[in-house]
Scaffold this motif. Sequence first.
Motif, PDB file in Angstrom:
ATOM      1  N   MET A  24     -41.605  31.642  49.170  1.00  0.00           N
ATOM      2  CA  MET A  24     -40.233  31.291  48.854  1.00  0.00           C
ATOM      3  C   MET A  24     -39.369  32.549  48.958  1.00  0.00           C
ATOM      4  N   ILE A  25     -38.143  32.369  49.402  1.00  0.00           N
ATOM      5  CA  ILE A  25     -37.161  33.446  49.499  1.00  0.00           C
ATOM      6  C   ILE A  25     -36.078  33.213  48.446  1.00  0.00           C
ATOM      7  N   THR A  26     -35.826  34.226  47.635  1.00  0.00           N
ATOM      8  CA  THR A  26     -34.747  34.180  46.652  1.00  0.00           C
ATOM      9  C   THR A  26     -33.600  35.034  47.171  1.00  0.00           C
ATOM     10  N   HIS A  27     -32.403  34.455  47.126  1.00  0.00           N
ATOM     11  CA  HIS A  27     -31.168  35.089  47.625  1.00  0.00           C
ATOM     12  C   HIS A  27     -30.207  35.156  46.443  1.00  0.00           C
ATOM     13  N   ILE A  28     -29.845  36.372  46.030  1.00  0.00           N
ATOM     14  CA  ILE A  28     -28.948  36.561  44.892  1.00  0.00           C
ATOM     15  C   ILE A  28     -27.703  37.287  45.382  1.00  0.00           C
ATOM     16  N   VAL A  29     -26.540  36.753  45.021  1.00  0.00           N
ATOM     17  CA  VAL A  29     -25.267  37.360  45.410  1.00  0.00           C
ATOM     18  C   VAL A  29     -24.403  37.503  44.163  1.00  0.00           C
ATOM     19  N   LEU A  30     -23.748  38.654  44.043  1.00  0.00           N
ATOM     20  CA  LEU A  30     -22.800  38.905  42.955  1.00  0.00           C
ATOM     21  C   LEU A  30     -21.404  39.040  43.549  1.00  0.00           C
ATOM     22  N   PHE A  31     -20.449  38.397  42.891  1.00  0.00           N
ATOM     23  CA  PHE A  31     -19.071  38.367  43.379  1.00  0.00           C
ATOM     24  C   PHE A  31     -18.117  38.935  42.331  1.00  0.00           C
ATOM     25  N   LYS A  32     -17.197  39.798  42.776  1.00  0.00           N
ATOM     26  CA  LYS A  32     -16.091  40.265  41.946  1.00  0.00           C
ATOM     27  C   LYS A  32     -14.818  39.743  42.595  1.00  0.00           C
ATOM     28  N   LEU A  33     -14.025  39.029  41.820  1.00  0.00           N
ATOM     29  CA  LEU A  33     -12.842  38.361  42.358  1.00  0.00           C
ATOM     30  C   LEU A  33     -11.576  39.187  42.155  1.00  0.00           C
ATOM     31  N   LYS A  34     -10.595  38.951  43.028  1.00  0.00           N
ATOM     32  CA  LYS A  34      -9.287  39.590  42.884  1.00  0.00           C
ATOM     33  C   LYS A  34      -8.632  39.144  41.580  1.00  0.00           C
ATOM     34  N   ASP A  35      -8.603  37.841  41.382  1.00  0.00           N
ATOM     35  CA  ASP A  35      -8.041  37.239  40.172  1.00  0.00           C
ATOM     36  C   ASP A  35      -9.212  36.941  39.244  1.00  0.00           C
ATOM     37  N   ARG A  36      -9.315  37.688  38.176  1.00  0.00           N
ATOM     38  CA  ARG A  36     -10.456  37.571  37.271  1.00  0.00           C
ATOM     39  C   ARG A  36     -10.140  36.681  36.065  1.00  0.00           C
ATOM     40  N   SER A  37      -9.053  35.918  36.161  1.00  0.00           N
ATOM     41  CA  SER A  37      -8.711  35.021  35.061  1.00  0.00           C
ATOM     42  C   SER A  37      -9.769  33.922  34.945  1.00  0.00           C
ATOM     43  N   PRO A  38      -9.952  33.374  33.759  1.00  0.00           N
ATOM     44  CA  PRO A  38     -10.943  32.310  33.583  1.00  0.00           C
ATOM     45  C   PRO A  38     -10.732  31.127  34.533  1.00  0.00           C
ATOM     46  N   GLU A  39      -9.483  30.787  34.792  1.00  0.00           N
ATOM     47  CA  GLU A  39      -9.188  29.652  35.679  1.00  0.00           C
ATOM     48  C   GLU A  39      -9.613  29.946  37.113  1.00  0.00           C
ATOM     49  N   ALA A  40      -9.339  31.150  37.584  1.00  0.00           N
ATOM     50  CA  ALA A  40      -9.698  31.521  38.954  1.00  0.00           C
ATOM     51  C   ALA A  40     -11.210  31.612  39.113  1.00  0.00           C
ATOM     52  N   VAL A  41     -11.881  32.175  38.134  1.00  0.00           N
ATOM     53  CA  VAL A  41     -13.338  32.273  38.185  1.00  0.00           C
ATOM     54  C   VAL A  41     -13.948  30.871  38.183  1.00  0.00           C
ATOM     55  N   LYS A  42     -13.422  29.981  37.374  1.00  0.00           N
ATOM     56  CA  LYS A  42     -13.946  28.604  37.311  1.00  0.00           C
ATOM     57  C   LYS A  42     -13.745  27.882  38.636  1.00  0.00           C
ATOM     58  N   ARG A  43     -12.613  28.094  39.298  1.00  0.00           N
ATOM     59  CA  ARG A  43     -12.376  27.455  40.599  1.00  0.00           C
ATOM     60  C   ARG A  43     -13.439  27.889  41.608  1.00  0.00           C
TER      61      ARG A  43
ATOM     62  N   SER B 229     -18.611  44.731  35.302  1.00  0.00           N
ATOM     63  CA  SER B 229     -19.189  43.399  35.497  1.00  0.00           C
ATOM     64  C   SER B 229     -18.704  42.755  36.784  1.00  0.00           C
ATOM     65  N   TYR B 230     -19.565  41.949  37.360  1.00  0.00           N
ATOM     66  CA  TYR B 230     -19.163  41.053  38.436  1.00  0.00           C
ATOM     67  C   TYR B 230     -18.848  39.720  37.778  1.00  0.00           C
ATOM     68  N   ASP B 231     -18.032  38.908  38.426  1.00  0.00           N
ATOM     69  CA  ASP B 231     -17.546  37.681  37.799  1.00  0.00           C
ATOM     70  C   ASP B 231     -18.508  36.507  37.913  1.00  0.00           C
ATOM     71  N   ILE B 232     -19.199  36.423  39.043  1.00  0.00           N
ATOM     72  CA  ILE B 232     -20.062  35.269  39.308  1.00  0.00           C
ATOM     73  C   ILE B 232     -21.354  35.742  39.956  1.00  0.00           C
ATOM     74  N   ALA B 233     -22.451  35.119  39.545  1.00  0.00           N
ATOM     75  CA  ALA B 233     -23.747  35.340  40.192  1.00  0.00           C
ATOM     76  C   ALA B 233     -24.185  34.026  40.830  1.00  0.00           C
ATOM     77  N   LEU B 234     -24.680  34.124  42.052  1.00  0.00           N
ATOM     78  CA  LEU B 234     -25.222  32.974  42.781  1.00  0.00           C
ATOM     79  C   LEU B 234     -26.700  33.260  43.044  1.00  0.00           C
ATOM     80  N   ILE B 235     -27.558  32.344  42.618  1.00  0.00           N
ATOM     81  CA  ILE B 235     -28.996  32.465  42.868  1.00  0.00           C
ATOM     82  C   ILE B 235     -29.424  31.223  43.640  1.00  0.00           C
ATOM     83  N   THR B 236     -29.960  31.444  44.840  1.00  0.00           N
ATOM     84  CA  THR B 236     -30.444  30.344  45.666  1.00  0.00           C
ATOM     85  C   THR B 236     -31.872  30.645  46.101  1.00  0.00           C
ATOM     86  N   LYS B 237     -32.616  29.578  46.408  1.00  0.00           N
ATOM     87  CA  LYS B 237     -34.001  29.723  46.851  1.00  0.00           C
ATOM     88  C   LYS B 237     -34.244  28.844  48.071  1.00  0.00           C
TER      89      LYS B 237
END
Length: 96
Positions: A1-20, A50-58
Amino acid sequence: MITHIVLFKLKDRSPEAVKRTYDVLVNMEGKIPVLRHLEVGMDVLHLERSYDIALITKFDSLEDLKTYDTHPVHEEVKAHMKQVLDGTSICVDFQS
């Protein structure tokens, strides 16, 4: 199995923008056949480093990861990310 992890830092770090963006990523669930696992997390500490969002896919194989990368649903996600990212994302891919 291959695990792919990505971390994202957004321009707009407001809770609403991160949730979108979180919603855009979660929306891939069930739409890309080679995607075996999808987990998306939003940062809870909100530190400067901190980064705003983490994506973990397999995936079953590197070939499946390549298929995912060019899948139309993922292409839409990449287009969204280009608009909202503050610079570039960071990632790691490893055999698990």
